[in-house]
Design a protein around this motif. Sequence first.
Motif, PDB file in Angstrom:
ATOM      1  N   ARG A  84       6.195  -8.867 -19.604  1.00 36.30           N
ATOM      2  CA  ARG A  84       7.209  -8.888 -20.584  1.00 36.30           C
ATOM      3  C   ARG A  84       8.621  -9.010 -20.252  1.00 36.30           C
ATOM      4  N   ARG A  85       8.768  -8.498 -18.886  1.00 38.21           N
ATOM      5  CA  ARG A  85      10.038  -8.558 -18.418  1.00 38.21           C
ATOM      6  C   ARG A  85      10.773  -9.863 -18.035  1.00 38.21           C
TER       7      ARG A  85
ATOM      8  N   LEU B 158      14.119  -8.084 -17.178  1.00 41.14           N
ATOM      9  CA  LEU B 158      14.815  -7.286 -17.736  1.00 41.14           C
ATOM     10  C   LEU B 158      14.107  -5.998 -17.431  1.00 41.14           C
ATOM     11  N   VAL B 159      14.930  -5.371 -16.810  1.00 37.84           N
ATOM     12  CA  VAL B 159      14.535  -3.866 -16.443  1.00 37.84           C
ATOM     13  C   VAL B 159      15.724  -2.814 -16.456  1.00 37.84           C
TER      14      VAL B 159
ATOM     15  N   VAL C 107      11.227   3.529 -14.461  1.00 34.66           N
ATOM     16  CA  VAL C 107      11.730   2.360 -15.091  1.00 34.66           C
ATOM     17  C   VAL C 107      11.662   2.628 -16.821  1.00 34.66           C
ATOM     18  N   LYS C 108      12.793   2.373 -17.488  1.00 35.41           N
ATOM     19  CA  LYS C 108      12.635   2.760 -18.737  1.00 35.41           C
ATOM     20  C   LYS C 108      11.604   1.607 -19.463  1.00 35.41           C
TER      21      LYS C 108
ATOM     22  N   HIS D  87       9.720  -0.981 -21.539  1.00 38.74           N
ATOM     23  CA  HIS D  87      10.361  -2.176 -22.207  1.00 38.74           C
ATOM     24  C   HIS D  87      10.377  -1.892 -23.857  1.00 38.74           C
TER      25      HIS D  87
ATOM     26  N   ASP E  32       9.330  -3.429 -26.145  1.00 41.05           N
ATOM     27  CA  ASP E  32       7.972  -4.010 -26.719  1.00 41.05           C
ATOM     28  C   ASP E  32       7.060  -3.259 -26.044  1.00 41.05           C
TER      29      ASP E  32
END
Lengths: 188, 363
Positions: A34-35, A99-100, B59-60, B62, B64
């Motif tokens: 998803r990232r 995206l992280v 890690v934050k 996601h 979703d």
Amino acid sequence: MEDSELWDLFRAGNQLAYTQLVNKHYKPLFNYGRRFCQDREFLMDCIQEVFYELWNRKEKISSTPSVKWYLFKAVRLRIFRDQAKWTKNEEITDEYNFLVEFNIESKIINDLEINDLSVKVKNILNALPPRQQEIMYLRFYEGLTLNQISEIMGITNQSLRNLLQKSYKSFRAEWISLLVFLPYLKFI
Amino acid sequence: MANYDNFEIEDFLQDDSFIDWIFHENAESNAFWTTFLSDHPEKRTLIEKARAILISINVKPHDDQLSDAEINLRVKLIQDQAFRQVPDKQAPIVKIYQRQWFKTAAVFLVFISIGFVAYQILTKQDNRITQDVLNKLVKISNTSKKSKFVQMNDGSLAVLTPGSEMEFPSTFKGKERNVYLRGEAFFEVHKDHEHPFLVHSQNMITRVLGTSFTVKAFKNAAEFKVIVNTGKVWVYDQKTKPTAEKKDVVIVLTPNQQVTYNRNVLQFKKDTLMHPLLLSKEVADKELNFTNIPFSTVISKLNVAYGIQIEYNKQKLGDLRITALLAEHPLNEKVELICRAVNAKYRFADGRIIIEEDASTNK
């Protein structure tokens, strides 16, 4: 049961072992994919196809030192390959987004000095370019080894090391500026 | 290996062999670092601090996140796909309940089911998808060259075009009727205001109460389309769940309108068709109400309207003339009405519609 045991059972055609593997790895694979994959349905299709192919080819698959590594590699490859098929007419670039947002578990940190340091580490990690962030994600969050990471990302060990050197360079640059300015900031 | 004597915390944080030791301890690295620490006791605090920082990197999540119910559904879909029975000629036939895995699986399933039900009762959340999981999904793939006729238990119908597949629960339960489509299908949805009917095509959702419409959503196509024949249809992206305040994210379609969803830019474009559809009310009233018309003509009109091929004995039935007002009826009723008119029987077999003369009345 250990992944490797499940893996061997699955290769022998055990449906329960297969299901357990799917169950266990689905979420980490989704969270990783998803990232860099914006389309969640497409991502889920890719994961499903990887697992489906795995079952169909189970007789031909060898044992693996790390199931997680195997699956991460397969899903990443599938996403990039299928995405390329879609965007045939568009310009193919090496660029992608990862995206992280790195965080520091403050529960573990109670020392003031290392608290400061960890904030710096966090800022540095969050300022890295996508490729390097992906490496850091796989290394620190997923706990994979450098060899495994280079295989997942489809790059040679040497280019991975070069990328790491780049990251460390930005570490160093950042570090110096932080070390120089931070003490003063506290007094402002 | 680097010279660690002058290392500060930040140097350790950038040292690959140190990081590897923290994350992948093994006998070799343990031996090295134990020796190093006993040789350099003054470095112990530094190393502990570096270690604390490394293991606290997180890690934050996601934005979703998958719900457990969604994961269950996906795992189920993967299982269904992988374990779909492919007849194997060489394998000796062992009844399924005699197999060891089945016995193990059966016991396991009972536990899982109990756990699952308990979890449901305790949490009572997001039961839309879980209900579909409990409720076996029926998967219909059309690998043939002709469109397939599909019936759902609520009385809704679909005509599934070649190369498409759809999934839906064997019995609809819960608030919504959820159907999953890859490819193209025409739907005639049985009216039920209490239970909206939702067609999921990747992230595009088409929501109706009772109407007829076509969804085109082939996996590799850049555009998805929804075309409306009758009634009112809502189309939206699942990420932008419509709420009372956010009505504008929903595209509302009325008959003879279509929406094109561009998957690259995630945008909807709505327009009106140049020629009204054959199955829209205005055209159907003219085209599908028959007075003293040969049976063969009626059948070919239906075939054109629905993109199907109804099978029947042309020699025996083709020339019989019938009168039937079919416009307002769904496809299965249309077939039933014309069969009654010529004293024939019909059956639905594997997505085909077959009309046969009634043997008993002929004699």
